[in-house]
Scaffold this motif. Structure first.
Motif, PDB file in Angstrom:
ATOM      1  N   LEU A   5       1.167  -1.390   0.066  1.00  0.00           N
ATOM      2  CA  LEU A   5      -0.101   0.104   0.333  1.00  0.00           C
ATOM      3  C   LEU A   5       1.202   1.657  -0.584  1.00  0.00           C
ATOM      4  O   LEU A   5       0.425   2.104  -0.973  1.00  0.00           O
ATOM      5  CB  LEU A   5      -0.935  -0.385   1.228  1.00  0.00           C
ATOM      6  N   GLY A   6       1.629   1.487   0.435  1.00  0.00           N
ATOM      7  CA  GLY A   6       3.086   2.872   0.234  1.00  0.00           C
ATOM      8  C   GLY A   6       2.104   3.826   1.254  1.00  0.00           C
ATOM      9  O   GLY A   6       3.218   4.941   0.813  1.00  0.00           O
ATOM     10  N   ARG A   7       1.217   3.776   2.602  1.00  0.00           N
ATOM     11  CA  ARG A   7       0.861   4.555   3.185  1.00  0.00           C
ATOM     12  C   ARG A   7       1.665   4.679   3.809  1.00  0.00           C
ATOM     13  O   ARG A   7       2.797   4.270   4.614  1.00  0.00           O
ATOM     14  CB  ARG A   7      -0.322   4.386   3.657  1.00  0.00           C
ATOM     15  N   ASP A   8       2.213   6.177   4.866  1.00  0.00           N
ATOM     16  CA  ASP A   8       3.232   7.079   5.655  1.00  0.00           C
ATOM     17  C   ASP A   8       2.216   5.769   6.957  1.00  0.00           C
ATOM     18  O   ASP A   8       3.042   5.584   7.561  1.00  0.00           O
ATOM     19  CB  ASP A   8       2.589   8.416   6.017  1.00  0.00           C
ATOM     20  N   LYS A   9       1.158   5.635   7.101  1.00  0.00           N
ATOM     21  CA  LYS A   9       0.437   5.275   8.682  1.00  0.00           C
ATOM     22  C   LYS A   9       1.276   3.196   7.951  1.00  0.00           C
ATOM     23  O   LYS A   9       1.764   2.937   9.297  1.00  0.00           O
ATOM     24  CB  LYS A   9      -0.849   4.986   8.772  1.00  0.00           C
ATOM     25  N   ASP A  10       1.571   2.677   7.456  1.00  0.00           N
ATOM     26  CA  ASP A  10       1.719   1.887   6.967  1.00  0.00           C
ATOM     27  C   ASP A  10       3.547   1.490   7.358  1.00  0.00           C
ATOM     28  O   ASP A  10       4.010   0.140   8.519  1.00  0.00           O
ATOM     29  CB  ASP A  10       2.224   0.805   5.166  1.00  0.00           C
ATOM     30  N   ASP A  11       3.792   2.536   7.376  1.00  0.00           N
ATOM     31  CA  ASP A  11       5.072   2.699   7.568  1.00  0.00           C
ATOM     32  C   ASP A  11       5.426   2.881   9.296  1.00  0.00           C
ATOM     33  O   ASP A  11       6.480   2.877   9.717  1.00  0.00           O
ATOM     34  CB  ASP A  11       6.363   3.670   6.712  1.00  0.00           C
ATOM     35  N   THR A  12       4.308   3.551   9.331  1.00  0.00           N
ATOM     36  CA  THR A  12       4.783   3.819  11.279  1.00  0.00           C
ATOM     37  C   THR A  12       3.692   2.570  12.031  1.00  0.00           C
ATOM     38  O   THR A  12       4.773   1.928  12.888  1.00  0.00           O
ATOM     39  CB  THR A  12       4.022   4.939  11.508  1.00  0.00           C
ATOM     40  N   ASP A  13       3.525   1.790  11.429  1.00  0.00           N
ATOM     41  CA  ASP A  13       3.156   0.342  11.791  1.00  0.00           C
ATOM     42  C   ASP A  13       4.506   0.164  11.774  1.00  0.00           C
ATOM     43  O   ASP A  13       4.662  -1.322  12.654  1.00  0.00           O
ATOM     44  CB  ASP A  13       2.090   0.140  11.684  1.00  0.00           C
ATOM     45  N   PHE A  14       5.158  -0.136  10.397  1.00  0.00           N
ATOM     46  CA  PHE A  14       6.274  -1.113  10.345  1.00  0.00           C
ATOM     47  C   PHE A  14       7.340  -0.799  11.422  1.00  0.00           C
ATOM     48  O   PHE A  14       8.059  -1.921  11.847  1.00  0.00           O
ATOM     49  CB  PHE A  14       6.667  -1.001   9.346  1.00  0.00           C
ATOM     50  N   ALA A  15       7.804   0.297  11.580  1.00  0.00           N
ATOM     51  CA  ALA A  15       8.605   1.610  12.584  1.00  0.00           C
ATOM     52  C   ALA A  15       7.976   0.771  14.111  1.00  0.00           C
ATOM     53  O   ALA A  15       8.948   0.001  14.940  1.00  0.00           O
ATOM     54  CB  ALA A  15       8.948   2.614  12.742  1.00  0.00           C
ATOM     55  N   ALA A  16       7.190   0.666  14.434  1.00  0.00           N
ATOM     56  CA  ALA A  16       6.482   0.363  15.618  1.00  0.00           C
ATOM     57  C   ALA A  16       6.693  -0.917  15.933  1.00  0.00           C
ATOM     58  O   ALA A  16       7.301  -1.531  16.994  1.00  0.00           O
ATOM     59  CB  ALA A  16       4.737   0.859  16.287  1.00  0.00           C
ATOM     60  N   VAL A  17       6.150  -1.927  15.290  1.00  0.00           N
ATOM     61  CA  VAL A  17       6.402  -3.474  15.723  1.00  0.00           C
ATOM     62  C   VAL A  17       7.920  -4.393  15.859  1.00  0.00           C
ATOM     63  O   VAL A  17       8.410  -4.470  15.696  1.00  0.00           O
ATOM     64  CB  VAL A  17       5.113  -3.904  14.738  1.00  0.00           C
ATOM     65  N   LEU A  18       8.497  -3.790  14.734  1.00  0.00           N
ATOM     66  CA  LEU A  18      10.534  -4.332  14.252  1.00  0.00           C
ATOM     67  C   LEU A  18      10.991  -5.013  14.978  1.00  0.00           C
ATOM     68  O   LEU A  18      11.181  -5.643  15.508  1.00  0.00           O
ATOM     69  CB  LEU A  18      10.850  -3.643  13.054  1.00  0.00           C
ATOM     70  N   PRO A  19      10.831  -3.115  16.091  1.00  0.00           N
ATOM     71  CA  PRO A  19      11.714  -3.906  17.345  1.00  0.00           C
ATOM     72  C   PRO A  19      11.093  -5.100  18.200  1.00  0.00           C
ATOM     73  O   PRO A  19      11.908  -5.594  19.249  1.00  0.00           O
ATOM     74  CB  PRO A  19      11.671  -2.852  18.517  1.00  0.00           C
TER      75      PRO A  19
END
Length: 215
Positions: free
Chosen positions: A173-187
């Motif tokens: 999807l490439g949306r800003d909120k998807d990048d935000t979700d990815f950054a939050a859950v990655l750790p």
């Protein structure tokens, strides 16, 4: 909990006002309200999307709606459970009623639910394929997980989709909120989860920018 919906990717390109004028309002429940609504359901279900990543990461953000997932093979049980409700299936920019006893249109994978024509929409239901005890990624059935791996129970007692499956669906999807979700859950992803998502992206979206951060 009342929240404004936004257009679904691939469904339409409309402003919020245009969306409301064409499809009507939504009253989107939160996951705990969904669990209460489905307490007597005889079929498995779980929550996907951003809510699932909130539950996995412990980081909360605003959500426009809640995505409920059921197995495609459980659609008859779902329709029986919601007998008497309005069930419609969106396709591109159109909505079609799913009349009692009518066959589900081929190629569709989504249902909207409301009480009646005077009521707001309440549930956005996504159908997912499965074979035996394995849930399949609907865009590539070579990618999948066992039921036990594909979902988890959050601190609120609600069942959610695995964060790596949620991210795999969001990746295109490439949306800003998807990048935000990815950054939050990655750790919170262990080495095995990172490797699974990296391999899935290698197959599904080999040029995706998240791949290098998973290695």
């Amino acid at each position: 909990m009342t929240t404004p919906p936004v257009p679904k990717p691939g469904l339409h390109d409309m402003s919020f006002d245009e969306f409301q004028a064409r499809y009507g309002p939504w009253r989107s429940p939160d996951p705990v309200e969904v669990a209460e609504l489905l307490a007597e359901a005889a079929f498995p279900w779980w929550i996907a999307g951003g809510w699932a990543l909130d539950a996995a990461s412990g980081v909360s953000r605003f959500h426009e709606d809640v995505d409920l997932v059921i197995l495609s093979r459980d659609l008859p049980a779902f329709r029986e459970f919601f007998a008497g409700k309005h069930l419609w299936t969106p396709y591109r920019q159109a909505l079609e009623p799913l009349w009692p006893g009518a066959e589900f249109p081929e190629g569709r994978e989504q249902i909207w639910v409301r009480d009646d024509a005077y009521s707001p929409w309440t549930l956005d239901v996504l159908l997912t394929p499965a074979v035996d005890e394995r849930i399949l990624f609907k865009r590539d059935h070579a990618i999948g997980m066992s039921f036990d791996e594909a979902t988890f129970t959050g601190a609120d007692g609600v069942r959610y989709i695995s964060p790596v499956l949620a991210l795999l669906y969001k990746a295109r999807l490439g949306r800003d909120k998807d990048d935000t979700d990815f950054a939050a859950v990655l750790p919170r992803l262990d080495a095995a989860a990172r490797a699974w998502l990296a391999d899935a992206l290698d197959r599904h979206l080999p040029e995706h920018k998240w791949r290098e951060r998973l290695r």
